[in-house]
Design a protein around this motif. Structure first.
Motif, PDB file in Angstrom:
ATOM      1  N   HIS A   1       0.808  -1.218   0.000  1.00  0.00           N
ATOM      2  CA  HIS A   1       0.000   0.000   0.000  1.00  0.00           C
ATOM      3  C   HIS A   1       0.844   1.271   0.000  1.00  0.00           C
ATOM      4  O   HIS A   1       0.683   2.143  -0.837  1.00  0.00           O
ATOM      5  CB  HIS A   1      -0.949   0.009   1.200  1.00  0.00           C
TER       6      HIS A   1
ATOM      7  N   ILE B   1       0.807  -6.807  -5.217  1.00  0.00           N
ATOM      8  CA  ILE B   1      -0.378  -6.517  -4.404  1.00  0.00           C
ATOM      9  C   ILE B   1      -0.792  -7.789  -3.662  1.00  0.00           C
ATOM     10  O   ILE B   1      -0.880  -8.867  -4.263  1.00  0.00           O
ATOM     11  CB  ILE B   1      -1.533  -6.024  -5.297  1.00  0.00           C
TER      12      ILE B   1
ATOM     13  N   ASP C   1      -7.598  -6.557   5.276  1.00  0.00           N
ATOM     14  CA  ASP C   1      -7.905  -5.793   4.070  1.00  0.00           C
ATOM     15  C   ASP C   1      -9.233  -6.297   3.534  1.00  0.00           C
ATOM     16  O   ASP C   1      -9.448  -7.517   3.439  1.00  0.00           O
ATOM     17  CB  ASP C   1      -6.812  -5.985   3.016  1.00  0.00           C
TER      18      ASP C   1
ATOM     19  N   SER D   1      -4.759  -2.520  -9.898  1.00  0.00           N
ATOM     20  CA  SER D   1      -5.422  -2.762  -8.603  1.00  0.00           C
ATOM     21  C   SER D   1      -5.686  -4.248  -8.420  1.00  0.00           C
ATOM     22  O   SER D   1      -5.663  -5.027  -9.383  1.00  0.00           O
ATOM     23  CB  SER D   1      -6.731  -1.989  -8.422  1.00  0.00           C
ATOM     24  N   CYS D   2      -6.006  -4.645  -7.190  1.00  0.00           N
ATOM     25  CA  CYS D   2      -6.210  -6.066  -6.914  1.00  0.00           C
ATOM     26  C   CYS D   2      -7.397  -6.648  -7.668  1.00  0.00           C
ATOM     27  O   CYS D   2      -7.568  -7.860  -7.730  1.00  0.00           O
ATOM     28  CB  CYS D   2      -6.361  -6.291  -5.410  1.00  0.00           C
TER      29      CYS D   2
ATOM     30  N   CYS E   1      -0.452  -1.059  -4.861  1.00  0.00           N
ATOM     31  CA  CYS E   1      -1.796  -0.459  -4.819  1.00  0.00           C
ATOM     32  C   CYS E   1      -1.823   0.928  -5.471  1.00  0.00           C
ATOM     33  O   CYS E   1      -2.750   1.275  -6.187  1.00  0.00           O
ATOM     34  CB  CYS E   1      -2.272  -0.334  -3.380  1.00  0.00           C
TER      35      CYS E   1
ATOM     36  N   CYS F   1      -4.786   3.260  -6.729  1.00  0.00           N
ATOM     37  CA  CYS F   1      -6.094   2.797  -6.262  1.00  0.00           C
ATOM     38  C   CYS F   1      -6.463   3.423  -4.926  1.00  0.00           C
ATOM     39  O   CYS F   1      -7.626   3.689  -4.641  1.00  0.00           O
ATOM     40  CB  CYS F   1      -6.096   1.276  -6.168  1.00  0.00           C
ATOM     41  N   ILE F   2      -5.469   3.663  -4.114  1.00  0.00           N
ATOM     42  CA  ILE F   2      -5.724   4.215  -2.785  1.00  0.00           C
ATOM     43  C   ILE F   2      -5.385   5.706  -2.738  1.00  0.00           C
ATOM     44  O   ILE F   2      -5.324   6.321  -1.667  1.00  0.00           O
ATOM     45  CB  ILE F   2      -4.943   3.395  -1.737  1.00  0.00           C
TER      46      ILE F   2
ATOM     47  N   ASN G   1     -11.734  -1.061  -7.755  1.00  0.00           N
ATOM     48  CA  ASN G   1     -13.028  -1.490  -7.219  1.00  0.00           C
ATOM     49  C   ASN G   1     -13.802  -0.410  -6.474  1.00  0.00           C
ATOM     50  O   ASN G   1     -14.945  -0.638  -6.072  1.00  0.00           O
ATOM     51  CB  ASN G   1     -12.808  -2.698  -6.299  1.00  0.00           C
TER      52      ASN G   1
ATOM     53  N   ARG H   1     -11.398   9.588  -3.197  1.00  0.00           N
ATOM     54  CA  ARG H   1     -10.448   8.490  -2.968  1.00  0.00           C
ATOM     55  C   ARG H   1      -9.226   8.592  -3.887  1.00  0.00           C
ATOM     56  O   ARG H   1      -8.117   8.197  -3.522  1.00  0.00           O
ATOM     57  CB  ARG H   1     -11.149   7.142  -3.154  1.00  0.00           C
TER      58      ARG H   1
HETATM   59 FE1  SF4 Z   1      -4.807  -2.163  -2.729  1.00  0.00          FE
HETATM   60 FE2  SF4 Z   1      -6.760  -0.959  -4.013  1.00  0.00          FE
HETATM   61 FE3  SF4 Z   1      -6.845  -3.536  -3.622  1.00  0.00          FE
HETATM   62 FE4  SF4 Z   1      -7.187  -1.892  -1.550  1.00  0.00          FE
HETATM   63  S1  SF4 Z   1      -8.529  -2.095  -3.317  1.00  0.00           S
HETATM   64  S2  SF4 Z   1      -5.911  -3.750  -1.630  1.00  0.00           S
HETATM   65  S3  SF4 Z   1      -5.790  -0.233  -2.125  1.00  0.00           S
HETATM   66  S4  SF4 Z   1      -5.338  -2.444  -4.865  1.00  0.00           S
END
Ligand code: SF4
Ligand code: MIC
Length: 644
Positions: A63, A97, A117, A293-294, A354, A357-358, A375, A381
């Motif tokens: 992150h 990630i 998470d 992103s994940c 990440c 995404c964050i 997501n 954000r």
């Molecule tokens: Fe990382 Fe985004 Fe997945 Fe959260 S949603 S774990 S910040 S890639």
């Protein structure tokens, strides 16, 4: 039995398997990431346990990898030293990630996993029961303790038909979100089944399970079948495969989705539940496109994008960033020359983390329209309050990158990327596999100046004398409560991070909360529906606790956040009559007499608004365990008092 029941019953350690009743389940694997991990391990340390007692625990750093200032690097160093000491596998920053890596290298069908998470349910794509949890719950599980959930209602999602080229797993989960919305699904597990599964590879299943978090469900799960086996075999892990399939259609509710009828979809600002079609936006200009992103950063996803962009140029007015999910994905694309194709097309290649995404970087410009394959598109954000973020599939993102505007990928010749025979396996950035489960007793824990302490909880008072310090509306996310992005580096330092609680929602919150707390008044948060949506970050409970918040009174509270509130001694009340929400203003002085007795009893209490002497009723449903935690002042306080 269905897949959910099979795994749950095999792991049940306490409680009765009846819908809504709290049960304790044994946890086989845990994962943490750095932004929630430091608190999880500080709490683990304070429990005095000598080593991780799970089958496998992994500490990922993904992150905060931007490392502006010393704080992030110090966090990583602390996490590495803890991992070595306690027998936890450590995944270095740059490895990838957490959810993508866990899927590739560690997830096993039939096992239970909790992670600090909210997207830990990604593991459901492999036939695991994987849950997002607060850091302290992960600490307890690492110590060999159970994880508690309400026995779920299982919703069977029957997938039939097959996806047209250009339509993919992201569109499937967006269609599920269109049907079920992003609230009101608390206490349910979504289990996928049906003939279409044979055509959905593991990364696609993982995309769907990942965004179950946005539905607000407890988790999502797929069976473990021949497709799962092929994936594990290609990861050199066929021995980890075991078949698990539902015996029958034993679901509390079912819904059928015909994949053949699906078209490209998008979640419109500012909620993953606002589903529209890409067709509605065709031609609308786009300023930024972020792929990764994940949710969508697998080899399958990024290779599809690379093949679509190969030999072409992204539109000059659009910024395109690509973040692969893991070192494995980067290496395979590099070996196949596809990274070069992405660079040649004009993409920015970002770290496999990440990142965007964050909101850790790549914030878009003022009023920008962005397409992201992640997501969550909560307001602000991305790091830019005025940006409008749409969540789309990698295929839609790639087609739109070429057009500089929303575009339908079905107009292109979209390739089908199959699971390779063999993924490029290189576990060089996983440390301490040889001492996993044993640790190195006595190894020094390294703590930089930013590594703080977990503030202590205080027992619940007999009478709550408080103030409605803030009143917020519906769907307040943990990103509203406890912003990430630029503030992420304070995750290990609660007094510092607490300064940013509700930073964008009410800039006066911090000063008001501190003033009340220091005057001996309890702070109370008033909220609408679905309070605490989104992440598992327990800081959204921990920092308010530090600021003297003792109760949240909401129309409804989301699952992980509610558990976090209880873990930190904050009472999660619901309005007995939701209409009362409209009758209590921000700033109202509030009193709850007999609070301890109410919590120990049936959870019903009467709140007096002292400004006009009116009253309203509130209620909270608690298990005996949760009652003990609240009365003690949270989980750590309960452990200290022998009450946990
Ligand atoms: Fe990382 Fe985004 Fe997945 Fe959260 S949603 S774990 S910040 S890639
Ligand atoms: C998220 O996607 O919101 C996060 C950042 O991964 C969080 C965890 C955190 O806040 O550290 C989550 O999903 O739980």
């Amino acid at each position: 039995m269905n897949v959910t029941e099979k795994i749950l019953r095999a792991h049940l350690v306490s409680g009765e398997p009846a819908a809504g009743r709290e049960v304790g389940i044994r946890i086989d694997q845990t994962l943490t990431q750095d932004a929630t991990g430091t608190m999880a391990y500080l709490q683990f340390e304070s429990m005095g346990i000598d080593r991780a007692k799970t089958e496998l625990s992994v500490s990922y750093v993904d992150h905060n990898t931007v490392q502006i200032g010393f704080e992030n690097a110090d966090d990583h160093d602390y996490l590495q030293s803890v991992a070595q000491r306690y027998g936890i596998v450590y995944s270095k920053p740059g490895n990838g990630i957490c959810h993508q890596l866990h899927l590739e290298r560690f997830g096993k069908p039939g096992k239970t996993l909790i992670g600090s998470d909210s997207h830990t349910p990604t593991g459901g794509g492999l036939g695991m029961l994987a849950f997002g949890a607060g850091g302290i719950d992960v600490a307890v599980a690492m110590g060999g303790g159970p994880y508690y959930i309400a026995w779920p209602k299982v919703v069977g999602i029957r997938l039939v038909g097959s996806l047209a080229p250009g339509v993919s797993a992201k569109d499937v989960i967006l269609a599920v979100l269109r049907r079920f919305g992003s609230k009101g699904n608390v206490g349910k597990i979504f289990e996928y089944y049906g003939p279409a599964l044979a055509g959905l590879d593991v990364p696609s299943r993982a995309t769907i399970a990942n965004m179950g978090a946005e539905l607000g469900v407890t988790t999502s799960v797929f069976p473990s079948d021949a497709v799962t086996r092929a994936f594990l075999k290609a990861q050199g892990r066929e021995a980890d495969w075991t078949p698990i399939e539902a015996d029958d259609e034993t679901y509390d509710e079912t819904w059928e989705l015909d994949l053949s009828a699906l078209e490209p979809l998008a979640a419109a600002p500012h909620n993953p539940g606002n589903i529209e079609t890409v067709a509605e936006h065709l031609g609308q200009r786009v300023n930024q496109i972020m792929i990764g992103s994940c949710t969508n950063s697998s080899y399958r996803d990024i290779k599809t994008v690379a093949l679509l962009l190969k030999g072409r140029q992204v539109h000059p007015d659009v910024e395109v960033g690509i973040a692969c999910g893991s070192k494995q994905v980067v290496r395979m694309l590099a070996d196949e020359g596809l990274l070069g194709d992405l660079l040649a097309a004009g993409c920015r290649i970002l770290e496999n983390a990440c990142g965007f995404c964050i909101g850790a970087h790549m914030s878009p410009g003022t009023d920008a329209v962005c397409l992201r394959t992640s997501n969550r598109n909560f307001e602000g954000r991305s790091g830019t309050q005025s940006a409008k973020v749409y969540l789309v599939s990698p295929e839609t993102a790639a087609a739109s990158a070429l057009a500089g505007a929303f575009a339908d990928p079905r107009a292109l010749d979209v390739p089908a990327v199959a699971t390779p025979e063999r993924f490029a396996i290189d576990d060089g950035m996983f440390l301490y596999r040889d001492t996993a489960g044993r640790g190195v007793p006595g190894a020094a824990i390294r703590r930089g100046p930013n590594i703080g302490q977990v503030p202590p909880g205080r027992p619940l008072p007999e009478t709550l004398e408080g103030v409605a310090v803030i009143k917020v509306g519906d769907k307040i996310t943990t990103d509203h409560i406890m912003p990430a992005g630029a503030r992420l580096k304070y995750r290990s330092n609660i007094p510092e991070y607490a300064k940013y609680v509700f930073e964008h929602t009410d800039p006066a919150f911090y000063a008001a909360a501190v003033a009340n707390r220091d005057a001996g008044k309890a702070n109370v948060i008033l909220a609408g529906e679905s309070y605490g949506q989104g992440s598992s970050r327990e800081h959204a409970a921990l920092c308010p606790m530090f600021l003297g918040v003792r109760a949240v009174i909401a129309k409804s509270i989301e699952r992980i956040h509610r558990a976090n509130l209880i873990n930190f001694g904050i009472v999660p009340f619901a309005f007995a009559d939701p209409a009362d929400y409209g009758r209590v203003p921000q700033g109202a002085p509030l009193r709850i007499e007999g609070l301890r007795a109410a919590i120990a009893g049936d959870g019903r209490a009467t709140v007096t608004n002292l400004s006009d002497n009116t009253t309203f009723d509130v209620v909270t449903e608690l298990s005996d365990r949760q009652k003990r935690l609240l009365l003690a002042g949270g989980l750590l306080a309960a452990v200290a008092q022998g009450q946990a």
